[in-house]
Scaffold this active site. Sequence first.
Site, PDB file in Angstrom:
ATOM      1  N   PHE A  27       0.823  -1.215   0.000  1.00 34.09           N
ATOM      2  CA  PHE A  27       0.000   0.000   0.000  1.00 34.09           C
ATOM      3  C   PHE A  27       0.856   1.265   0.000  1.00 34.09           C
ATOM      4  O   PHE A  27       0.411   2.326   0.416  1.00 34.09           O
ATOM      5  CB  PHE A  27      -0.983   0.010   1.176  1.00 34.09           C
ATOM      6  CG  PHE A  27      -1.735  -1.278   1.325  1.00 34.09           C
ATOM      7  CD1 PHE A  27      -2.630  -1.688   0.352  1.00 34.09           C
ATOM      8  CD2 PHE A  27      -1.519  -2.116   2.407  1.00 34.09           C
ATOM      9  CE1 PHE A  27      -3.296  -2.889   0.462  1.00 34.09           C
ATOM     10  CE2 PHE A  27      -2.194  -3.328   2.526  1.00 34.09           C
ATOM     11  CZ  PHE A  27      -3.080  -3.711   1.550  1.00 34.09           C
ATOM     12  N   ARG A  59      -7.462  -0.710 -21.282  1.00 28.58           N
ATOM     13  CA  ARG A  59      -7.646  -2.144 -21.512  1.00 28.58           C
ATOM     14  C   ARG A  59      -7.434  -2.917 -20.202  1.00 28.58           C
ATOM     15  O   ARG A  59      -6.467  -2.674 -19.487  1.00 28.58           O
ATOM     16  CB  ARG A  59      -6.621  -2.586 -22.538  1.00 28.58           C
ATOM     17  CG  ARG A  59      -6.758  -4.017 -22.976  1.00 28.58           C
ATOM     18  CD  ARG A  59      -5.726  -4.289 -24.039  1.00 28.58           C
ATOM     19  NE  ARG A  59      -5.826  -5.650 -24.534  1.00 28.58           N
ATOM     20  CZ  ARG A  59      -4.869  -6.246 -25.220  1.00 28.58           C
ATOM     21  NH1 ARG A  59      -3.757  -5.593 -25.480  1.00 28.58           N
ATOM     22  NH2 ARG A  59      -5.017  -7.475 -25.644  1.00 28.58           N
ATOM     23  N   ILE A  60      -8.329  -3.823 -19.891  1.00 28.14           N
ATOM     24  CA  ILE A  60      -8.220  -4.638 -18.683  1.00 28.14           C
ATOM     25  C   ILE A  60      -7.652  -5.996 -19.079  1.00 28.14           C
ATOM     26  O   ILE A  60      -8.308  -6.779 -19.765  1.00 28.14           O
ATOM     27  CB  ILE A  60      -9.598  -4.786 -17.999  1.00 28.14           C
ATOM     28  CG1 ILE A  60     -10.177  -3.407 -17.633  1.00 28.14           C
ATOM     29  CG2 ILE A  60      -9.491  -5.671 -16.757  1.00 28.14           C
ATOM     30  CD1 ILE A  60      -9.330  -2.579 -16.697  1.00 28.14           C
ATOM     31  N   VAL A  71      -4.787  -0.200 -12.317  1.00 30.25           N
ATOM     32  CA  VAL A  71      -5.986  -0.185 -11.470  1.00 30.25           C
ATOM     33  C   VAL A  71      -5.680  -0.258  -9.977  1.00 30.25           C
ATOM     34  O   VAL A  71      -6.565  -0.457  -9.169  1.00 30.25           O
ATOM     35  CB  VAL A  71      -6.933  -1.346 -11.850  1.00 30.25           C
ATOM     36  CG1 VAL A  71      -7.533  -1.128 -13.222  1.00 30.25           C
ATOM     37  CG2 VAL A  71      -6.225  -2.692 -11.772  1.00 30.25           C
ATOM     38  N   GLU A  94      -4.687   2.033  -7.721  1.00 28.02           N
ATOM     39  CA  GLU A  94      -5.092   3.118  -6.813  1.00 28.02           C
ATOM     40  C   GLU A  94      -6.562   3.525  -6.987  1.00 28.02           C
ATOM     41  O   GLU A  94      -7.203   3.920  -6.020  1.00 28.02           O
ATOM     42  CB  GLU A  94      -4.251   4.385  -7.040  1.00 28.02           C
ATOM     43  CG  GLU A  94      -2.872   4.202  -7.590  1.00 28.02           C
ATOM     44  CD  GLU A  94      -1.878   3.711  -6.573  1.00 28.02           C
ATOM     45  OE1 GLU A  94      -1.051   2.870  -6.941  1.00 28.02           O
ATOM     46  OE2 GLU A  94      -1.924   4.128  -5.413  1.00 28.02           O
ATOM     47  N   ILE A 114       3.229  -6.988  -5.016  1.00 25.80           N
ATOM     48  CA  ILE A 114       2.782  -6.751  -3.635  1.00 25.80           C
ATOM     49  C   ILE A 114       1.346  -7.211  -3.432  1.00 25.80           C
ATOM     50  O   ILE A 114       0.733  -6.911  -2.417  1.00 25.80           O
ATOM     51  CB  ILE A 114       2.944  -5.265  -3.247  1.00 25.80           C
ATOM     52  CG1 ILE A 114       2.126  -4.354  -4.173  1.00 25.80           C
ATOM     53  CG2 ILE A 114       4.413  -4.875  -3.306  1.00 25.80           C
ATOM     54  CD1 ILE A 114       2.066  -2.909  -3.720  1.00 25.80           C
TER      55      ILE A 114
END
Lengths: 741, 338
Positions: free
Chosen positions: A244, A629-630, A704, A706, A469
């Site tokens: 984080f 794009r995902i 994606v 944040e 992470i």
Amino acid sequence: MANMSTSYLGKPTSRVDGRAKVTGAAKYAAEHNVSGLAYGFVVTSAIAKGRILRIHTTDALSVPGMLDVFTHDHRPKLAASAEKYGDEVAPPGSPFRPLYDDRIRFSGQPVALVVAEELETARFAASLIRVDYEQQQHVTDFEAHHGRARVVSENGESQSHKRGNAAKAFSQAPVRIEVEYRIPVEHHNPMEMFGATAVWEDDDRITVYNKTQGPQNCRNYVANVFGMAQDAVRILSPYVGGGFGSGLRPQYELPLAVLAARALRRSVQVALTRQQMFTIGYRAANIQSLALAAERDGKLASFRHQWVGMTSQFENFQRNYVTWSSLLYKCDNVELVQKLVKLDQNTPCDMRAPGGAEGLFAIECATDELAYAAGLDPLTLRLSNYSDKDQIEDKPYSSKELRECYRQGAEKFGWSKRNPQPRSMKDGNELVGWGMATGIWEAMQMKASAKAVLTANGSVEISSATADIGPGTYTMMTQLAADMLGVPIEHVTAKLGDSALPDAPVEGGSFTTSSVGCAIQAACREVQKELLRLAQRIPRSPLAGAKLEDVTLAEDGIRHKSKNVEVSLADAMRAGNIDRIEKEASAEPNEKSKYSHYTHSAVFAEIKVDEQIGVVRVTRIVNAVAAGRILNPKLAASQILGAVVGGIGMALHEETLTDNRFGRFMTHNLADYHVPVNADVHAIDVIFVNEKDDEINPLGVKGVGEIGIVGTAAAIANAVYHATGKRVRDLPITIDKLLRP
Amino acid sequence: MNNFEFSRASDVADAVRQMAADPGAKFVAGGTNLIDLIKEGVARPSRLIDITRLPLGRLDETGDGGLRIGALVPNSDLAYHPQIEKRYPLLHSAILAGASPQLRNMATTGGNLLQRTRCFYFYDTTTPCNKREPGSGCSAIDGLNRMHAILGTSEHCIATHPSDMCVALAALDARVLATGRDGERSIAFADFHRLPGDTPQFDTNLKKDEIITAIELPPKGFATNYSYLKIRDRLSYAFALVAVAAALEIENGAIKEARLALGGVAHKPWRDRQAESQLHGAPAIRESFVRAADNVLRDARSFGHNDFKIELARRAIVRTLTQAANGTPQSQGDKRIR
């Protein structure tokens, strides 16, 4: 091959490292055991400012099994100049140097490292250390001292911005609000505590298993601090139990473990306790003042936003908190200012969506307040001020499907059925509130490299010195390589978390997929080219004359797209008298882009509150995201889900309390520092709206990590207002604040 | 964390003997609180006496129709015991309001009574705290006291007792059985925990050499009209800001007997006999409950951050008594407050 096949990209794919994680096969930094390992335990300061007069170590050293106690006046040589302690994400200033001198700069600062044969011995001996201090008057009270804050410019930039005449426009507009918002200190609290296992090899070399978001950042730090050659230091962090942002900079367990290992000439492990996790960086407390004005139709006339935050005495930590409104809302009269006040605390650090999470909380609550002042629906007001241009940089967006986020999010949530009147919606004895907010985050890309190896039997290894992470970087790397090289996902091994791998930046800022992903794409393309070159070298090659875009890679070989011919991997490699192709390549952002690059979202929240008792329940969240794009809808949705839970925590729970008499954070465990638990989390719907962006980078991705937290706290706070008619402007929204008359 | 001896007690007499022989010893069973305190340097026992193998894990009927709960019965087993669910649902509910399933699986009945306060300063050995270091001062009175007591405080300590289970046990008039060198004795629950006064280092009236062997519940379980309402900063796994246990016996709309105990507001589970007796004979309506709440809180005193607790306690008392009177007890699963 110009068009990648999409057997894996865009498909929901489970984590390739999932099994290792749930079975415990994945080892974390302080789980590595090596022969002759000694254990260090950190002693931290009890005061916030002053000098160490003496550290009494005799009792500790007399405990059987003790090896040594390292302090500022008993330690091996460390670099003297502060710049040697810098790192790739360090804010401007003079970084903290652990065990360097007798000065105490913040409460909880490490003052001694106790090293013993066993962890229990070290911990016991640490309890016998007594420190005499010369205490000086500290200043830690942000609320009392925020008036002293000043604008801090670094390299001529201050994040402040001005256009038009905001004061004049404000005074002349018919609809006006002036409001102030507060966010307290928050701590990241990843599951895994910081740990370092320093494996001593000889006086000139060291390998460290470390919890970090940037293995090369830590490698450079250790090399600089200990005067070692860069290639003599290797940092390994194959698994990271959450970050984080807390693991972007090297934390003090790393230099302490290395220091002890070099002094004792043996391997040493240092792990922080949960309490000590509250002595590292944190999200800075801040006070944000906004003055907004609009015409009667809701068109913005003036936007003023001042952010005042805290930092340490030795570094100026600030991110971009105030410019977001100029990306979202058209307005000609704008005044945006950021100020910092120095306190006797450790330096804050990046925490999920640093700058955006804080700034958008205030901006999006204030926008809601303005909508109510104008008598308009909050979504209508946002749409009528919709900006198609980055008004800070004066550039268009490479893509911005925010309108579609609003539309799809509102539809899924049922926003049109909302009665705008506060206190108008009820469910039994509970008031119901519906609120919404906008999210925005930078879609960045950093220079990164990757290596791809394809063997004659069709197995692939892909590597880069990035970290994973939790977002699924291993999986992203695997999917990409599998698609680019036409092999099943099971044949791909991804390697990361090793400073010796090809260069990569820290994992943060939502830029790993764009940065490392594009490097993987480039490396795989080099492998494709080489394979085609070799395939064309075999006698009477059926692929003679074919160009890269004419062929495609499959498990069994390289195939012509339009003719029914192919060359097997084995044959192609035999032609080159090799059994593998290894290629390393880099990718970097287009610095000359004429466009601004941002990710957007629309967050809708439903809360229910028992007004008499003040208990808020977040019963529903819809988060519609436009992030290009995902690549993996399953893991991308997980990122949004986790970040929304972080947003619920920010809205309702998270706060580190400081006792300013002691200059010390007091809620330093997970019983006192609240994050949401299962009971606090109900339905969360994630929508990815279709967003095509050919300009941003060759993959068309935005990241994606944040965006899911940005706007979530504001949507909840706005829902609380809608339910109760009360504006709670200081987070977290707790029972005592809702019971205030 | 300090070094300590570790020994195992073979029977209750041996446990008492070992404890009497070592003034710095502590009993350990579930260890859910003690181990944390040792790690933080707050507790520094010279010896841990493991009592987990003592035969104190049974739950038996007593001669008078009540229940006798062995000190080593885990909190989870107790909460879900059919006799508890059926006859003492208030206790069932209060236990489930506390901690997490994992902690309740480890924690024992006797240990639950001996939980120590969650005051920030008690847990941080760099700060003064009279409970941890008698005579060093109370940091909470003028410090961070949002979680702290509003009833029965002293100038030396404003800490609260953290247990939920104990609030229900107080309301149910349970008794604590303890064995020491002088033999076994039975302690009324109200006399077990104590107010801080000028010796806040002592949470209970248990003697140094005594071990809790059982809790006795009287026959009356108030299984019809009861409720346990816990108000906290998140919906589960947090200590109470205010918790209320209410148990009523209602006949023809009038209150025949009332029990009211509060958690999170004092150094012990708070019972107020005067407020309870005022309810006796009163109609089971809101006005009676408001009067009772005002009565309970007549001497409440707050310290700044916890000012809101007085009004919150007032509202929670009224709500819980209403839930009890209506026969609609607060569910610990569904977090909606009805």
